[in-house]
Each structure stands twice: as structure tokens, then as C-alpha cells.
Design a protein around this motif. Structure first.
Motif, PDB file in Angstrom:
ATOM      1  N   THR D  90       0.833  -1.206   0.000  1.00 34.03           N
ATOM      2  CA  THR D  90       0.000   0.000   0.000  1.00 34.03           C
ATOM      3  C   THR D  90       0.868   1.256   0.000  1.00 34.03           C
ATOM      4  O   THR D  90       0.535   2.261  -0.627  1.00 34.03           O
ATOM      5  CB  THR D  90      -0.945  -0.002   1.216  1.00 34.03           C
ATOM      6  OG1 THR D  90      -1.574  -1.276   1.313  1.00 34.03           O
ATOM      7  CG2 THR D  90      -2.045   1.054   1.084  1.00 34.03           C
ATOM      8  N   ARG D  91       2.022   1.200   0.694  1.00 36.85           N
ATOM      9  CA  ARG D  91       2.961   2.315   0.723  1.00 36.85           C
ATOM     10  C   ARG D  91       3.383   2.698  -0.696  1.00 36.85           C
ATOM     11  O   ARG D  91       3.457   3.873  -1.050  1.00 36.85           O
ATOM     12  CB  ARG D  91       4.204   1.892   1.526  1.00 36.85           C
ATOM     13  CG  ARG D  91       4.841   2.952   2.359  1.00 36.85           C
ATOM     14  CD  ARG D  91       6.102   2.401   3.032  1.00 36.85           C
ATOM     15  NE  ARG D  91       5.856   1.738   4.306  1.00 36.85           N
ATOM     16  CZ  ARG D  91       5.557   2.363   5.435  1.00 36.85           C
ATOM     17  NH1 ARG D  91       5.470   3.673   5.461  1.00 36.85           N
ATOM     18  NH2 ARG D  91       5.361   1.678   6.542  1.00 36.85           N
ATOM     19  N   LYS D  93       1.720   1.931  -3.536  1.00 36.97           N
ATOM     20  CA  LYS D  93       0.558   2.369  -4.315  1.00 36.97           C
ATOM     21  C   LYS D  93       0.134   3.791  -3.992  1.00 36.97           C
ATOM     22  O   LYS D  93      -0.489   4.472  -4.811  1.00 36.97           O
ATOM     23  CB  LYS D  93      -0.651   1.465  -4.016  1.00 36.97           C
ATOM     24  CG  LYS D  93      -0.720   0.164  -4.753  1.00 36.97           C
ATOM     25  CD  LYS D  93      -2.065  -0.501  -4.428  1.00 36.97           C
ATOM     26  CE  LYS D  93      -2.236  -1.824  -5.136  1.00 36.97           C
ATOM     27  NZ  LYS D  93      -3.501  -2.486  -4.700  1.00 36.97           N
ATOM     28  N   TYR D  94       0.433   4.224  -2.765  1.00 35.27           N
ATOM     29  CA  TYR D  94      -0.028   5.534  -2.297  1.00 35.27           C
ATOM     30  C   TYR D  94       1.153   6.358  -1.775  1.00 35.27           C
ATOM     31  O   TYR D  94       1.289   6.569  -0.572  1.00 35.27           O
ATOM     32  CB  TYR D  94      -1.090   5.365  -1.188  1.00 35.27           C
ATOM     33  CG  TYR D  94      -2.390   4.774  -1.682  1.00 35.27           C
ATOM     34  CD1 TYR D  94      -2.611   3.400  -1.644  1.00 35.27           C
ATOM     35  CD2 TYR D  94      -3.395   5.588  -2.208  1.00 35.27           C
ATOM     36  CE1 TYR D  94      -3.804   2.850  -2.118  1.00 35.27           C
ATOM     37  CE2 TYR D  94      -4.601   5.057  -2.673  1.00 35.27           C
ATOM     38  CZ  TYR D  94      -4.784   3.680  -2.626  1.00 35.27           C
ATOM     39  OH  TYR D  94      -5.962   3.143  -3.085  1.00 35.27           O
ATOM     40  N   PRO D  95       2.021   6.844  -2.702  1.00 31.44           N
ATOM     41  CA  PRO D  95       3.138   7.680  -2.258  1.00 31.44           C
ATOM     42  C   PRO D  95       2.594   8.922  -1.544  1.00 31.44           C
ATOM     43  O   PRO D  95       1.568   9.477  -1.968  1.00 31.44           O
ATOM     44  CB  PRO D  95       3.839   8.086  -3.565  1.00 31.44           C
ATOM     45  CG  PRO D  95       3.220   7.294  -4.653  1.00 31.44           C
ATOM     46  CD  PRO D  95       1.930   6.762  -4.168  1.00 31.44           C
ATOM     47  N   VAL D  96       3.282   9.318  -0.485  1.00 35.51           N
ATOM     48  CA  VAL D  96       2.802  10.447   0.325  1.00 35.51           C
ATOM     49  C   VAL D  96       2.535  11.689  -0.523  1.00 35.51           C
ATOM     50  O   VAL D  96       1.488  12.331  -0.402  1.00 35.51           O
ATOM     51  CB  VAL D  96       3.790  10.777   1.467  1.00 35.51           C
ATOM     52  CG1 VAL D  96       3.356  12.045   2.196  1.00 35.51           C
ATOM     53  CG2 VAL D  96       3.906   9.611   2.438  1.00 35.51           C
ATOM     54  N   SER D  99      -0.771  11.208  -2.491  1.00 34.49           N
ATOM     55  CA  SER D  99      -2.006  10.789  -1.830  1.00 34.49           C
ATOM     56  C   SER D  99      -2.336  11.584  -0.570  1.00 34.49           C
ATOM     57  O   SER D  99      -3.415  11.431   0.002  1.00 34.49           O
ATOM     58  CB  SER D  99      -1.925   9.296  -1.474  1.00 34.49           C
ATOM     59  OG  SER D  99      -0.782   9.053  -0.661  1.00 34.49           O
ATOM     60  N   ARG D 100      -1.450  12.471  -0.178  1.00 34.84           N
ATOM     61  CA  ARG D 100      -1.643  13.207   1.069  1.00 34.84           C
ATOM     62  C   ARG D 100      -2.959  13.999   1.060  1.00 34.84           C
ATOM     63  O   ARG D 100      -3.192  14.819   0.180  1.00 34.84           O
ATOM     64  CB  ARG D 100      -0.466  14.157   1.321  1.00 34.84           C
ATOM     65  CG  ARG D 100      -0.514  14.754   2.715  1.00 34.84           C
ATOM     66  CD  ARG D 100       0.657  15.675   2.988  1.00 34.84           C
ATOM     67  NE  ARG D 100       0.411  16.450   4.177  1.00 34.84           N
ATOM     68  CZ  ARG D 100       0.648  16.045   5.416  1.00 34.84           C
ATOM     69  NH1 ARG D 100       1.176  14.856   5.631  1.00 34.84           N
ATOM     70  NH2 ARG D 100       0.361  16.817   6.446  1.00 34.84           N
TER      71      ARG D 100
END
Lengths: 109, 109, 109, 109
Positions: D90-91, D93-96, D99-100
Motif C-alpha cells: 500500500t505504501r 501504491k499511495y506515495p505520500v 495521496s496526502r
């Protein structure tokens, strides 16, 4: 007299399943599982807030309904009749005077 | 010409909700949650094996269908039409030649 | 003394959510919806028969567990303690002598 | 060194099942169904609005967790490890940066 729209739809669904030889997978249990699976996908449209996509809601609702109709048919039940019958049970559990404007469960009324 | 059975049922459902002033609880999201909740109860009939009680299956299926009909109505959708429309999509995803006798998902056909 | 593995995992989960500013979406209700949504995807691995893909089962189970842990944390509950507490309740509802070898529900024992 | 709390709980759960001779009902599929069924009951606490009863939420969450632990154990998986492994997926797939503060699904980022 116009033919029942539901009966016409059920015949198309049965033909769709038959021509793909899919009855073998449509045990009542597999159909009940499928209703739950699709219900989860419908709920997914509302996961973090209002749906971004109304066509996706329509599609997922169609999937839940489809499996409900297939399950009803597999069990020899008329889907509209069973809803009507259950409505009568619910009418008795939730008399208007006690339940009006309240979401309280019947055993707490 | 007989009136559409579905339309008559929907009118009874709407009246049932209205006279109890329950529309306030029937947001599309709450109805989608309810479909999932009742789908879980339907699945519960098959939890450890075949159902012991066919009337319970009928009742839980009626509950799922009821919430599906309420949600369709709330969204301005005809439940039978949306099933028919989705069937056409599924027809294209699962051509008879490729899918006959197989439960394989369409993207693996 | 080794630190509790669960506590280390919960801290990673909290950090993961915090650095993406996702707490805003993690109301208890949204987390409960997410548990149901992922439970449906897990069930999907078993829709028509045994799973074809054990890594998919593992992934979906991980998703359900993740949301359960997030919800427990959001509600200030220890997930292992609540399971242990519930086990004691279930122990009383299902005495060994009455329930041994039977899947019967407790109110029918 | 303190023993892993999870391992102690799993041993209690296994003993609980074994002394009732319930392993026969605990196929992976039945356990996956049970996770869904209990997830529906948990969601039921939030059906029409905020829960009236926090102890009911705790109980239903405990039920979902219990079945997740039983399923993990049945499949030879460590429940905390699978959550940690999935977190890494998930980390990615959703880079900060992307996706923040956003609930957007990864394929729309």
C-alpha cells in the motif's frame, strides 16, 4: 394484458445462464455469497464519502439485484411476492404510532 | 392491461416509509449499508452448511431485495431496467464461446 | 523484554495514516464500512469454488485485519483484549457438553 | 522475554475450538463467510446513525477479529505479518506526495 416485465427479465437471465452452462456454479450458497460480494462492491461506492460516480453505483446495484433474482428463481420464489410478504411482517413489528420518526429497533419500541 | 406488479409494490413501499416518516433515515448511503447488512444475514443462513430453515432464507432474501428496491427508487432508477442494462454489459464481457462451462473471471478468459 | 509486536505494528499503521493526512477519512463508521467492503473481497476468493490464488486470499485477509486494527485503535480498544473478552462470553454461551461437535446456535442448544 | 500476546491468544482460540470439536466446521471458506457475516453485524451498529451502544460495537468487532485470526491460523499465516507485508504494498501504491489528504483510489492518483 401486458406480460409481467419481471417474468420476461427472469427468462432472459435463465437463458443467459443456460447458454453459458453456468447453472453448475449457481448453488443457493454460491448465489448467497455472490449477493454479499456485490453488496460489498456497492458499499464501496460510499466508502470515504459521497460517490464520485453515479454510473458505478447503478452498476453495482444491478449486480446485487441480479444475484437476488437468480437466488429467488433458484429457490422457486417470486421476488416481488417475498418482499410483499415480508412487508406485512414488518408492518406488524413497527406500528406507525410507535415507530413514526424513529429508527429504533422493534424490540426497543 | 394489468398494472406493473413492480410499480404497485414500489408504491406500497413508499407509503410504508412515508407513514412512518422514515425517509429521513433513507439516504442512499444508509440504504447501501442496509443492503450489505441484510446480505450478511442472508449469508448467515449458509454459515456452517445447508440452511436448516428455508423460511429464514426467504425472509433474509426479502430484506436484501427490499433495500435494493428502496435504493433504486431513491436514486430514480428502475430496478428491472438496470439489471437488463447490466446483462448486456456482462454478455459482452463473457462471450458464450469463451465462457461456456467456466467460472473464470472475464479478464482471465 | 521484547516489545509487543502488535504495538509496533499499530505505531506503523498510525504513522502511515498520519503522514498521508488520512485520519480525516477514518471515522469509526467509515472504518466499519471498510471492514465490510474488504470482507466482501475476501469472500470473493471463494465465490464459485476453492480459491485459485492463495496470495489473493492472504492479501484480502490482510486488508480486513488492517481495517479492524485501525477501527480498534480509533475506538481506544486493544484488539487482542476484546477477542479474549468475547471468548469468555462465547465460552458461557457454548458449554462443551452441549455444543461439542454441533454447529447449532446457542439459543437452540 | 514476555511471550507474544498474540501467540497466547491463538493457543486459547485453538483449544476453545478443539474442545468443542468445531474444527470440522472451520474450512477456510466457512471462516471467510463468517468474517463477512460478522462484518455485516458490525456495520449494523452504524446502520441509521451513530451507534447507540459502544459495547455492541466492541463485541461485533471482536467477532470479526476472532474469525480473521481463526482463518489466518487455518491458512498457516501470521496475522500481524500479513498486515505488515500488505502495508508495504500500500505504501508503494499511495506515495505520500500524491495521496496526502486525498481519498482518491490509487489508479486515479
Amino acid at each position: 394484458m401486458s406480460q409481467d416485465r419481471l417474468e420476461r427479465l427472469l427468462r432472459e437471465l435463465r437463458e443467459f445462464v443456460r447458454e453459458r452452462d453456468w447453472q453448475q456454479f449457481h448453488s443457493p450458497e454460491n448465489l448467497a455469497k455472490s449477493v454479499s460480494i456485490e453488496a460489498g462492491e456497492l458499499l464501496g461506492c460510499y466508502q470515504w464519502g459521497p460517490p464520485e460516480d453515479s454510473s458505478r453505483v447503478q452498476e453495482e446495484l444491478a449486480d446485487v439485484l441480479t444475484y437476488c433474482l437468480l437466488l429467488a428463481d433458484r429457490l422457486g420464489l417470486d421476488p416481488l411476492d417475498v418482499v410483499l410478504e415480508k412487508l406485512e411482517v414488518t408492518r406488524a413489528k413497527y406500528p406507525v404510532e410507535l415507530s413514526r420518526g424513529r429508527s429504533t429497533k422493534h424490540d426497543q419500541l
